[in-house]
Scaffold this active site. Structure first.
Site, PDB file in Angstrom:
ATOM      1  N   GLY A 220     -41.921  88.118  -6.589  1.00 20.79           N
ATOM      2  CA  GLY A 220     -41.103  88.223  -7.815  1.00 20.79           C
ATOM      3  C   GLY A 220     -41.856  88.822  -8.996  1.00 20.79           C
ATOM      4  N   GLU A 221     -43.186  88.578  -9.116  1.00 20.82           N
ATOM      5  CA  GLU A 221     -43.920  89.029 -10.301  1.00 20.82           C
ATOM      6  C   GLU A 221     -44.092  90.551 -10.276  1.00 20.82           C
ATOM      7  OE1 GLU A 221     -46.147  86.654  -8.258  1.00 20.82           O
ATOM      8  OE2 GLU A 221     -44.534  85.304  -8.825  1.00 20.82           O
ATOM      9  N   SER A 222     -43.990  91.123 -11.481  1.00 14.94           N
ATOM     10  CA  SER A 222     -44.009  92.592 -11.562  1.00 14.94           C
ATOM     11  C   SER A 222     -45.347  93.179 -11.112  1.00 14.94           C
ATOM     12  CB  SER A 222     -43.686  93.048 -12.983  1.00 14.94           C
ATOM     13  OG  SER A 222     -44.606  92.451 -13.885  1.00 14.94           O
TER      14      SER A 222
END
Length: 1468
Positions: A660-662
């Site tokens: 999920g983290e960019s």
């Protein structure tokens, strides 16, 4: 009629007539035939006003060229003198073809002309050797495919179309068809297909014929494939250009179908769809091929066209490629029409796909293995065809699914080596999905899928190849395992009655099992294959086998791969619970290196099935340096060559969940972009462009498919967002537009499916599959040997046995029973041959339940119930068939088999022979006088006296019991049904051959035999102290009989069984306190084992004989009951095996048993008989048993049971044995050295002493006859010792221990108990004579000894006592007289020999003095009688130094007398 005519015409073509010269030897006949056809055409033309008027007018100028050409031909045909094949066919065909081509002729005229051409083609006048045949054939095709005519009515139009089909088919079936070019063959098929298409709006008959013709054409063309060399290469070389090898479709010769732009457009171009044969003739069926041609869409990339040159060559591969491509394109045309699982079936038209699939199936059936020689045809099958098959496999139409499965089966047969991954995908995405009934599949779909699977299972090598190629490939699914589990589960009826589907699945399962069983017959590959293990890590992901054609290479290779795959699965499980521990576990099992490297971890993530994709995503997105390296290695495992960016991205993101983290997303996409740009840099300027575009696609995907985003991005927005990203330039608009459409229609799933479900085949996955198939290991073709069956069977045996058992349980039809039984037997065969004992035990346990024999019997008449139960009877026969055939590999299963046997025994159904052993028949009694053999030692009367009467055993006994009328309760006669049921039961039991389990046990493997023995002991139960129920005792007796039978049958392996048998019998003997059948069977069984085994097992003789000591431990009541029979058996044992009993221990047991019988009224006779056998003439006396036999004989001599005569015979045996001692002594003297002989003499002397001591004891017997005979025997033994070397010391011992003791004891008896002892006087006289005789006999030797004086005083003191003895209260005159006489005699002899004389008056002479001291007490006058010249007074002591002598004290000898050495002069 028209149809029949057509059919017969086609058949006529198929029958290939012989050479036309012989068939039509008369040239005139052919001329007449053609003439009649010309006449027919002209006749029809006459009927038409347009032609008829001109014809009638006779105006030559007005005559039409069509009519004219026909007339000219008419003139010529009869003038031709040459053979027909030297005449150019174009000459006699052209007039007819002109009529066909002309748009002025009506349908009837065209029809007749077509018939004429058809007739000429089928006459076999034209073949490949005919002059100018190539042009003629092409002329026919061109004319017929561009046929024009006026349509007057629909029926005539249909007739013409039919005839066109006939002629085209005749062209292809003609011998001259090989002269057609690729282009012409394509034109024929194209024309035929157009008629098929048009026929949809016409009559049913035309439709059928058109389709049939299309099928025939395809069959004709593709049957030619095997005769074609690889034309592509040949032609390309001739043309001299290489590019044509790749090939494509020249626009000019493509087929008339186009791929619709949207999902539901018409699949044909408008012109053909709306076109019909116009009445004014202006519109033709086929204008020209060039006019109508439409390129068929390929799989997203343009194909290179075939060179024009190739299309004009003789027909071969190029036209087949075109046709096959066209057939696949027919499937493409409908691939978007509702393929979802929930589509309404009615809305979906199954006609076109079915037709196309049918044609494709025909092509594959006839082209067969030849396809693999032609790369372009093969690539069509591998890609386009299979992709469509995957699509149509999920069709709601059972017809389509069935056809798809047939095609795949044909492909498997012919081309499986080229379709490894395609087959895997088909089974995973189609068969397994549908057959499980998941994903909304209907019952019909399930059934068709299951039928297809069963068809595959019936191919002998199918499952083996699936296992070797897929299950043993780390990167493939476990297709074999999944299919086997599917079949097992599908055969299980869960909460429902048995259905056709269950039986179908069972058939498949049994087909697989029977395939394995058949392979066993082809020779086992060492079934005990070495277990696989990994000693250290070596990179294994991409390793390939050295030789996939040689089993000695690929078998160990795939077994190792399978082992690794299994361990990886376990590793994946550990990883899913804890990634760190998972990797450590894999390092521990050498599947990852001790020091982790990025490549091995990347391969683990990429190729291991069942990993948690969230955890993989987290690991790959991590900023840790090692994780980043793993990520780049992971991206490096993908092949993005020539792949669209969105397809590549889909494939990449399917293998893990995008974090999920960019920053994590950034890292992941960077690795992806780098790899993509490296492999497919076509449009992109650099890897940054790939990265930005990838990011953009992810954002577009979220925008389009996230429900929370209300305002969706448009195509323009997307293009605008991606300006100037390609190294500062824009990407092509069409490229971005295509990406936008792809993402909008088909979401990129960033949360991929977890676990082992059956995935859908998406376009991106298909592209990946084609990439993989180029690199995958070659397909292994299995032969008919059982290389991997052990491993495969281990996987599927459990579910298989369970499935067959459940179906067998639920089934009601005998046919299904038989199927199950065949399955059970096959499972048994495989388990046995591959040494899978546990599986065989499970099978036996399962089958025993179905025999109903183990159920608690609630039925009144179980025998009849069994006779009526087919299933139970079949199961019973199967259990015993397995026990007989594969007993070697049964272990714990023996218990269940025995339970069944015991139940049959209780029901009285066993054949009488079951418990007997094979040797019984040949066993003859050693001594015929000894009655019946031991097997029947237990009389029936005896059994009934013990407990409840036993059921009459044996088959006929049970039957007669059924028929008999009970005296107490009259029973009605059994009905016919009952008799039939009983008869069936008997036949079933006979088929079982239960007895051979035990009689053939000698062939069982050791481990199995041991288990059978343990099972018998277990089934017999622990013997109970006190009373047990008659039924339990009956069971225990029966088990013991069987145990004894297998013991006797395995005499060569008795060591294996003995411990168990002995302990079991010991338990019975020690726990029984009352006589009963069980203890009787135990004791006599033991004796019988000893009898039978002693001759064979000398090393075990002691063990066997020691076991007989159990008999001595019997409870007194039990021993008493069986004493006589036991003795008879021991007697028989001795008589048969005396020579085999060598050890003292063995003889001790035998003599103990015989001694006991001495005092038993019934048994003593047999016991003495056995002893007599051993001792008479010393036949079986040995130093080892001599003393024991003496003791036993003494027991008989002393026993008052029976007549005194037997005691006398026993004494004779004892005294007779002295001869035996003499023989041994003589033997020792001759055979041994001095030292050994001396030792032997000493031993024999000791034995002799034991003999005389034994006799001494009998001399005290109360019975006069026995007592006196014992004395005589003693005398015989003492005097008859000439051959025995007895030392002086031994003689002295003999006097002390035997003669003196006997005299003293007799004296005591005489003085005490006169009442019991009759005529003691006589005995004392005998004893005194014995003393005298022995003393005189030994006087010479013993007089030399230092202890002679003591001996002599002992003799004197006994005589003195006997002088004074009172018998019955008064002195015996006879005895006194005898003593005096004997004493006088002795003294005289001593005097004569110089033993007794006065030596010197000086030193004193103790012997002389002591003698007279005693003699004077007995008879004072004797001294003067014997030594008249001596002075009696001189015998008195003159010196005080000589001590007084008392009997028993040492006498001092004067120093001047030297003693004689003890051994000197012994003997004599």
């Amino acid at each position: 009629m028209g149809r029949l005519k057509l059919q017969s015409g086609i058949k006529a073509i198929e029958e290939e007539p012989g050479d036309y010269d012989s068939t039509y030897s008369n040239k005139a006949t052919l001329a007449c035939m053609i003439n009649s056809d010309i006449g027919a055409v002209l006749a029809v033309m006459r009927r038409n006003v347009r032609w008829g008027g001109r014809y009638m007018s006779g105006d030559d100028q007005l005559e039409h060229s069509l009519i004219q050409s026909l007339k000219v031909l008419r003139k010529q045909i009869f003038l031709w003198q040459n053979q027909w094949h030297t005449i150019n066919p174009a000459v006699y065909l052209r007039p007819f073809l002109d009529v066909i081509r002309s748009d002025e002729t009506g349908a009837p005229i065209t029809g007749v002309a077509l018939s004429s051409v058809h007739k000429i083609l089928t006459l076999d006048v034209i073949d490949q050797n005919t002059v100018n045949v190539e042009d003629a054939m092409r002329l026919v095709v061109d004319a017929v495919t561009s046929c024009r005519f006026e349509v007057t009515d629909p029926a005539s139009e249909e007739v013409v179309l039919m005839k066109i089909l006939q002629v085209l088919l005749a062209c292809m079936k003609s011998k001259a068809s090989v002269m057609l070019s690729n282009q012409h063959v394509c034109t024929i098929v194209n024309t035929c297909f157009r008629i098929v298409h048009q026929a949809e709006k016409k009559g049913e008959l035309l439709q059928r014929i058109a389709r049939h013709t299309m099928h025939e054409l395809v069959r004709c063309i593709f049957s030619h494939l095997s005769n074609v060399d690889n034309t592509e290469h040949a032609l390309v070389n001739r043309i001299g250009t290489a590019k044509q090898e790749l090939g494509g479709i020249d626009k000019d010769y493509a087929f008339g179908a186009k791929r619709p732009e949207n999902g539901n457009g018409s699949e044909y171009d408008d012109q053909v769809s709306s076109g019909s044969f116009a009445s004014n003739g202006s519109t033709g069926l086929v204008a020209t091929v060039r006019e109508e041609s439409i390129v068929v869409a390929g799989s997203g990339k343009e194909t290179l066209p075939y060179d024009l040159h190739l299309m004009t060559e003789l027909y071969g591969v190029p036209c087949m490629v075109e046709i096959f491509h066209f057939l696949c394109s027919l499937l493409n045309a409908v691939e978007h029409v509702g393929m979802g699982p929930h589509t309404n079936t009615l809305a979906f038209d199954e006609d076109v796909p079915l037709f196309a699939l049918g044609l494709i199936n025909s092509a594959i059936e006839l082209g067969g293995p030849s396809f693999r020689r032609h790369p372009r045809l093969l690539s069509l099958i591998q890609d386009e065809l299979f992709r469509n098959l995957m699509q149509f496999g999920l069709s709601m139409s059972p017809l389509i699914l069935s056809m798809v499965c047939s095609i795949v089966l044909n492909l498997y047969h012919h081309l499986r080596t080229e379709l490894k991954l395609q087959l895997e995908a088909f089974f995973s995405c189609v068969i397994l999905r549908l057959a499980q009934g998941k994903y909304g599949a209907s019952y019909q779909q399930q059934e068709v899928a299951m039928e297809a699977l069963v068809d595959f299972c019936r191919q002998k090598t199918f499952m083996v190849e699936m296992y070797a190629n897929l299950d043993c490939d780390i990167t493939c699914r476990n297709v074999f395992e999944e299919l086997a589990n599917l079949l097992s589960k599908s055969a299980f009826p869960v909460n429902c009655p048995l259905s056709a589907m269950h039986i179908l699945a069972l058939d498949g399962l049994i087909a697989v099992i029977q395939g394995m069983a058949e392979r066993i017959g082809n020779g086992l590959v060492s079934s005990e294959q070495a277990p696989v293990s990994l000693e250290e890590y070596t990179p294994f992901w991409m390793v390939k086998c050295d030789n996939y054609g040689d089993p000695s290479h690929w078998v160990p290779f795939v077994r190792r791969r399978k082992y690794i795959k299994r361990r990886l699965m376990i590793g994946a499980d550990h990883f899913n619970r804890d990634p760190k521990k998972g990797l450590e576990f894999l390092q521990g099992t050498h599947l990852l290196p001790d020091k982790l490297d990025p490549q091995s971890v990347a391969c683990f993530f990429r190729y291991t099935a069942g990993l948690d994709k969230n955890l993989v995503g987290d690991f790959l997105g991590n900023h840790d340096e090692f994780c980043v390296q793993v990520l780049h290695e992971f991206a490096g495992t993908f092949d993005f060559q020539d792949m669209n960016l969105d397809t590549a991205l889909r494939l990449f993101l399917e293998t893990f969940r995008l974090p999920g983290e960019s920053q994590k997303i950034q890292r992941v996409l960077e690795a992806f972009s780098e790899r993509y740009y490296e492999q497919s840099p076509q449009i992109l300027a650099n890897k940054d462009a790939a990265l930005l575009l990838s990011y953009s696609l992810i954002m577009l995907n979220t925008d389009q498919h996230n429900v929370q985003v209300k305002k969706k991005m448009t195509e323009e927005d997307f293009i605008r967002n991606n300006r100037h990203i390609n190294g500062g330039n824009d990407l092509p608009r069409e490229f971005l537009s295509e990406l936008y459409q792809s993402i909008c229609k088909n979401e990129i799933r960033t949360t991929p499916e977890q676990g082992f479900g059956y995935p859908e085949m998406t376009p991106s996955r298909w592209i990946d599959l084609l990439h993989k198939s180029k690199k995958t290991a070659p397909y292994i073709v299995a032969d008919s040997r059982a290389y991997l069956d052990h491993d495969m069977f281990a996987i599927m045996s459990g579910p298989t046995i369970a499935a067959i058992s459940v179906v067998f349980d639920h089934a009601e039809l005998e046919e299904v029973y038989q199927t199950c039984i065949d399955g059970f037997l096959a499972v048994a065969k495989i388990s046995a041959c591959h040494h899978l004992e546990d599986v065989l035990d499970d099978l036996v346990v399962s089958l025993c339940k179905f025999t109903t024999l183990l159920n608690p019997s609630s039925v009144e008449e179980p025998v009849l119930a069994f006779g009526d139960d087919t299933k139970a009877r079949m199961a019973t026969v199967t259990v015993f068939t397995i026990a007989n055939r594969y007993g070697d590999y049964i272990r714990t299963g023996w218990r269940n088999i025995l339970d069944c046997i015991l139940r049959l025994h209780k029901l009285g159904l066993l054949p009488a022979r079951v418990a007997s052993d094979a040797a019984d028949e040949s066993e003859l009694s050693v001594d015929p006088g000894h009655g019946k053999p031991i097997t029947n030692s237990l009389s029936s009367a005896h059994i009934q006296s013990i407990g409840t009467p036993r059921r009459s055993s044996g088959l006929m006994g049970r039957f007669s019991q059924l028929l008999s009328l009970d005296t107490e309760e009259p029973r009605s006669q059994p009905t016919e049904q009952q008799l039939a049921a009983h008869q069936r039961t008997l036949q079933t039991i006979q088929k079982c051959h239960i007895d051979s389990i035990f009689t053939e046990s000698k062939f069982l493997q050791a481990e199995s035999l041991l288990q059978l023995e343990r099972a018998l002991i277990w089934a017999a139960g622990r013997p109970q102290k006190g009373s047990s129920s008659p039924e339990d005792e009956d069971t225990a007796v029966f088990c013991l009989e069987l145990l004894i039978a297998i013991t006797l049958n395995n005499r060569d392996r008795i060591v294996l069984l003995w411990q168990g048998v002995y302990e079991h019998i010991a338990n019975i003997v020690q726990s029984t306190v009352m006589p009963c059948a069980l203890v009787e069977k135990a004791v006599f069984g033991l004796l019988r084992i000893c009898q039978r085994l002693l001759p064979y097992k000398e090393n075990l003789a002691d063990e066997l004989l020691r076991s007989l000591q159990l008999v001595l431990k019997l409870d007194a009541r039990v021993a008493d009951a069986y004493c006589e029979q036991i003795t008879q058996e021991v007697s028989r044992l001795v008589k048969a095996n005396a020579t085999h009993i060598r050890s003292q221990m063995g003889w001790r047991t035998i003599t103990s048993l015989l001694s006991i019988t001495a005092r038993h009224p019934e048994a003593s006779e047999a016991g003495f008989d056995a002893l007599f056998f051993i001792m008479s003439d010393g036949a079986h006396l040995l130093p080892a048993n001599y003393v024991l036999c003496l003791d036993a004989a003494r027991q008989f001599a002393e026993s008052r049971v029976g007549q005194a005569e037997r005691s006398v015979r026993a004494l004779d045996l004892m005294s007779g044995s002295v001869d035996c001692l003499a023989r041994w002594a003589l033997g020792a003297k001759e055979a041994m050295g001095e030292e050994d002989a001396a030792k032997m003499f000493q031993d024999i002397g000791d034995l002799w002493l034991r003999l005389v001591q034994g006799l001494r004891k009998v001399c005290l017997d109360q019975r006069e006859e026995v007592r006196n005979h014992a004395l005589l025997s003693l005398q015989k033994c003492l005097t008859g010792v000439d051959g025995i070397h007895i030392s002086h010391g031994l003689w002295l011992q003999c006097f002390d221990l035997v003669i003196f003791t006997m005299l003293d004891d007799l004296l005591e008896i005489a003085q005490g108990h006169q009442k019991e002892y009759r005529n003691m006087e006589g005995t004392l006289i005998h004893a005194m004579k014995l003393l005298s005789k022995m003393f005189l006999q030994l006087l010479h030797e013993l007089s030399q000894l230092t202890t002679f004086c003591k001996l002599w005083l002992g003799v004197l003191s006994r005589m003195e006592k006997y002088m004074k003895v009172k018998v019955r209260g008064k002195k015996s005159e006879k005895l006194q007289e005898l003593v005096l006489e004997l004493l006088k005699n002795i003294l005289l002899v001593m005097k004569t020999r110089g033993v007794l004389m006065q030596r010197s008056a000086l030193g004193g002479d103790s012997l002389w003095e002591l003698t007279w001291l005693h003699v004077n007490n007995i008879a004072p006058s004797l001294q003067s009688e014997i030594f008249p010249d001596q002075d009696p007074e001189q015998s008195l002591l003159k010196h005080g130094e000589t001590g007084s002598v008392v009997s028993g004290e040492t006498v001092s000898v004067p120093s001047n007398e030297m003693p004689t050495p003890e051994g000197a002069g012994a003997g004599g």
